[in-house]
Scaffold this motif. Sequence first.
Motif, mmCIF file in Angstrom:
data_model
loop_
_atom_site.group_PDB
_atom_site.id
_atom_site.type_symbol
_atom_site.label_atom_id
_atom_site.label_comp_id
_atom_site.label_asym_id
_atom_site.label_seq_id
_atom_site.Cartn_x
_atom_site.Cartn_y
_atom_site.Cartn_z
ATOM 1 N N ALA A 192 0.811 -1.212 0.000
ATOM 2 C CA ALA A 192 0.000 0.000 0.000
ATOM 3 C C ALA A 192 0.849 1.270 0.000
ATOM 4 O O ALA A 192 0.344 2.353 -0.224
ATOM 5 N N HIS A 193 2.133 1.129 0.225
ATOM 6 C CA HIS A 193 3.017 2.284 0.309
ATOM 7 C C HIS A 193 2.514 3.282 1.336
ATOM 8 O O HIS A 193 2.663 4.482 1.172
ATOM 9 N N GLY A 194 1.881 2.811 2.356
ATOM 10 C CA GLY A 194 1.352 3.757 3.329
ATOM 11 C C GLY A 194 1.805 3.381 4.710
ATOM 12 O O GLY A 194 2.685 2.553 4.878
ATOM 13 N N GLU A 195 1.218 3.984 5.705
ATOM 14 C CA GLU A 195 1.578 3.595 7.046
ATOM 15 C C GLU A 195 0.380 3.631 7.972
ATOM 16 O O GLU A 195 -0.582 4.350 7.738
ATOM 17 N N THR A 196 0.406 2.782 8.990
ATOM 18 C CA THR A 196 -0.604 2.779 10.028
ATOM 19 C C THR A 196 0.144 2.998 11.329
ATOM 20 O O THR A 196 1.217 2.425 11.526
ATOM 21 N N PHE A 197 -0.421 3.801 12.184
ATOM 22 C CA PHE A 197 0.230 4.063 13.458
ATOM 23 C C PHE A 197 -0.507 3.379 14.593
ATOM 24 O O PHE A 197 -1.729 3.447 14.670
ATOM 25 N N LEU A 198 0.227 2.716 15.465
ATOM 26 C CA LEU A 198 -0.357 2.105 16.656
ATOM 27 C C LEU A 198 0.248 2.769 17.883
ATOM 28 O O LEU A 198 1.471 2.904 17.969
ATOM 29 N N PRO A 199 -0.594 3.193 18.814
ATOM 30 C CA PRO A 199 -0.038 3.887 19.986
ATOM 31 C C PRO A 199 0.685 2.918 20.931
ATOM 32 O O PRO A 199 0.367 1.722 20.982
ATOM 33 N N LEU A 200 1.651 3.437 21.680
ATOM 34 C CA LEU A 200 2.327 2.639 22.705
ATOM 35 C C LEU A 200 1.780 3.034 24.075
ATOM 36 O O LEU A 200 1.401 4.192 24.282
ATOM 37 N N ASP A 201 1.736 2.076 24.987
ATOM 38 C CA ASP A 201 1.267 2.429 26.334
ATOM 39 C C ASP A 201 2.412 3.042 27.148
ATOM 40 O O ASP A 201 3.517 3.245 26.635
ATOM 41 N N GLU A 202 2.136 3.302 28.429
ATOM 42 C CA GLU A 202 3.157 4.014 29.215
ATOM 43 C C GLU A 202 4.437 3.199 29.440
ATOM 44 O O GLU A 202 5.490 3.736 29.751
ATOM 45 N N ASN A 203 4.323 1.880 29.239
ATOM 46 C CA ASN A 203 5.538 1.058 29.329
ATOM 47 C C ASN A 203 6.249 0.938 27.987
ATOM 48 O O ASN A 203 7.202 0.174 27.849
ATOM 49 N N GLY A 204 5.721 1.647 27.015
ATOM 50 C CA GLY A 204 6.336 1.579 25.694
ATOM 51 C C GLY A 204 5.974 0.292 24.968
ATOM 52 O O GLY A 204 6.747 -0.187 24.134
ATOM 53 N N GLU A 205 4.804 -0.274 25.279
ATOM 54 C CA GLU A 205 4.413 -1.519 24.606
ATOM 55 C C GLU A 205 3.088 -1.352 23.866
ATOM 56 O O GLU A 205 2.280 -0.491 24.190
ATOM 57 N N LEU A 206 2.897 -2.253 22.905
ATOM 58 C CA LEU A 206 1.637 -2.252 22.164
ATOM 59 C C LEU A 206 0.550 -2.934 22.985
ATOM 60 O O LEU A 206 0.837 -3.704 23.917
ATOM 61 N N ASP A 207 -0.689 -2.682 22.627
ATOM 62 C CA ASP A 207 -1.807 -3.382 23.242
ATOM 63 C C ASP A 207 -1.599 -4.885 23.066
ATOM 64 O O ASP A 207 -1.360 -5.351 21.940
ATOM 65 N N PRO A 208 -1.669 -5.668 24.158
ATOM 66 C CA PRO A 208 -1.352 -7.104 24.063
ATOM 67 C C PRO A 208 -2.274 -7.864 23.105
ATOM 68 O O PRO A 208 -1.933 -8.971 22.668
ATOM 69 N N SER A 209 -3.428 -7.283 22.767
ATOM 70 C CA SER A 209 -4.317 -7.990 21.837
ATOM 71 C C SER A 209 -3.815 -7.922 20.391
ATOM 72 O O SER A 209 -4.301 -8.639 19.527
ATOM 73 N N ASN A 210 -2.845 -7.037 20.171
ATOM 74 C CA ASN A 210 -2.337 -6.901 18.798
ATOM 75 C C ASN A 210 -1.511 -8.114 18.410
ATOM 76 O O ASN A 210 -0.646 -8.565 19.160
#
Length: 525
Positions: free
Chosen positions: A197-215
């Motif tokens: 897609a030549h694009g990007e999606t952004f996922l936020p990090l939590d306060e520990n610098g980690e992604l949501d565990p469901s990802n």
Amino acid sequence: MNKTELTAAVNTRRTFAIISHPDAGKTTITEQMLLFGGVVRQAGTVKARKSGNFAKSDWMEIEKKRGISVTSSVMQFDYDGKRINILDTPGHEDFSEDTYRTLMAVDSAVMVIDSAKGIEPQTKKLFQICKMRGIPIFTFMNKLDRDGREPLDLLNEVEEVLGIETYPMNWPMGMGKGLKGLYDRYNHRVELYHNEAHGETFLPLDENGELDPSNELTKDSIYRDTLDEVELINEAGNDFDEAKVMAGDMTPVFFGSALTNFGVETFLKTYLQYAPKPAAHKTRDDQVVQPTDDEFAGFVFKIQANMNPNHRDRIAFVRICSGEFDRGMDVVLQRTGKKMRLNNSTQFMADTRETVETAVAGDIVGLYDTGNFQIGDTIYAGKNAVQFEKLPQFTPELFMRVTAKNVMKQKSFHKGIEQLVQEGAVQLYTSYSTGDYILGAVGQLQFEVFKFRMQNEYNSEVVMEPMGSKTARWIDPEQLDEKMSSSRNLLVKDRYGAPLFLFENAFAERWFADKYPDVKLTSKL
Ligand SMILES: Nc1nc2c(ncn2[C@@H]2O[C@H](COP(=O)(O)OP(=O)(O)OP(=O)(O)O)[C@@H](O)[C@H]2O)c(=O)[nH]1
């Protein structure tokens, strides 16, 4: 423009160069930026004009190429409320003193590195000039879509070879076929890689610098490895230090892939938050010209000759340092005291040259020139004379002995050499023992341009005899003994009469140092 408007306009300007070794991806990244700025609509526009294999010796072809590269040598566009001026620093056979001098006209630089290759010779040379100026340097580690070297290894190399601290703004999550995304330390998010897609999606990090565990990504071993590596750089790496970045002692490093447009916009946005506004410039009498000063002043950093083979025009590139530039304004050329009206000015856009009406500090204008300007000249408006600091002389590495083919035409030969040297096209040395003329350049192209212009503009055919690469080292005249000269360290004087040796190689230099331990030699840089 009143003062408030002038200040507001100056504050939007960001003027920078992109430096790299050929093939690292400079054109590709520039083009992405132009796309973001809406200046070009299709990737490949800049590249298409650059491509084509021109025979190096064929002047007309060089001419065509120069004509092309000039229209893209300054690119202006608006993005995110900023007016951006990108100055091109050509690679390959275009490499010349012009390339270095272009760096005198920018306020910061972007260094593009091929992540499979690391630091290459040209990156290093250009970096050193930026370092000398103390301007901020941002790094883009390119080609992450291919398997490259370990990120830590690349950072170490930058620190060791270039002598600058690094701060990774983001960290690659895998590379090549295994590239998943970027762990963005600065924006506190993960930027996912979508090749297709030549694009990007952004996922936020939590306060520990980690992604949501469901990802899903959290189950990937690459994600865990990235977290480990980021923890390591958080603990053992440098702290971000804005003062150091601004002084050019620390380079923020971004990873990405210009070709797939991955991480480029994040880079540009972040870079623009730090990229400095037009800087103040010092004059030779130690005054400081502020970019928001009312009176117009600027300096010539590059002269491009023969851009159009049909008529002999030259363009003087002027970096505006203060005030407002208006087409048709009267200025004084400081060196001669001559008044001139600037009717024929041009501003550079991505694919066309447009006539410029107004411009302010940070902008670059091209002035059609009939032989009035020299490199380093100051032009100013207003009552107070301004003369900006001298542009540095760059130590040449390539040398040619030059003579007139027709001995009867010495007069035009000398006139041509004198003028082209003054203009800054090449550097001139004279042999102590024989009086021979020796030309010095940092790139081969300078010689070719010299030869062509001697013939074309001064009707003087020259014979050039390559002497290969040499190391130029200046000697204190008080310590000089002409007997020190040999074929391996030829004694010459520069155009100001200062003596120097041209050493054949490092061995010859060491031999000299051993033989004359009390003699101190200096390189000009
Ligand atoms: N795989 C990959 N290839 C890239 C990337 N960026 C650039 N390239 C390719 O690398 C080659 C060189 O890229 P350019 O943008 O022309 O590099 P340059 O530094 O401008 O080179 P010169 O114009 O020769 O100075 C081209 O074939 C690009 O398509 C990237 O992110 N990934």
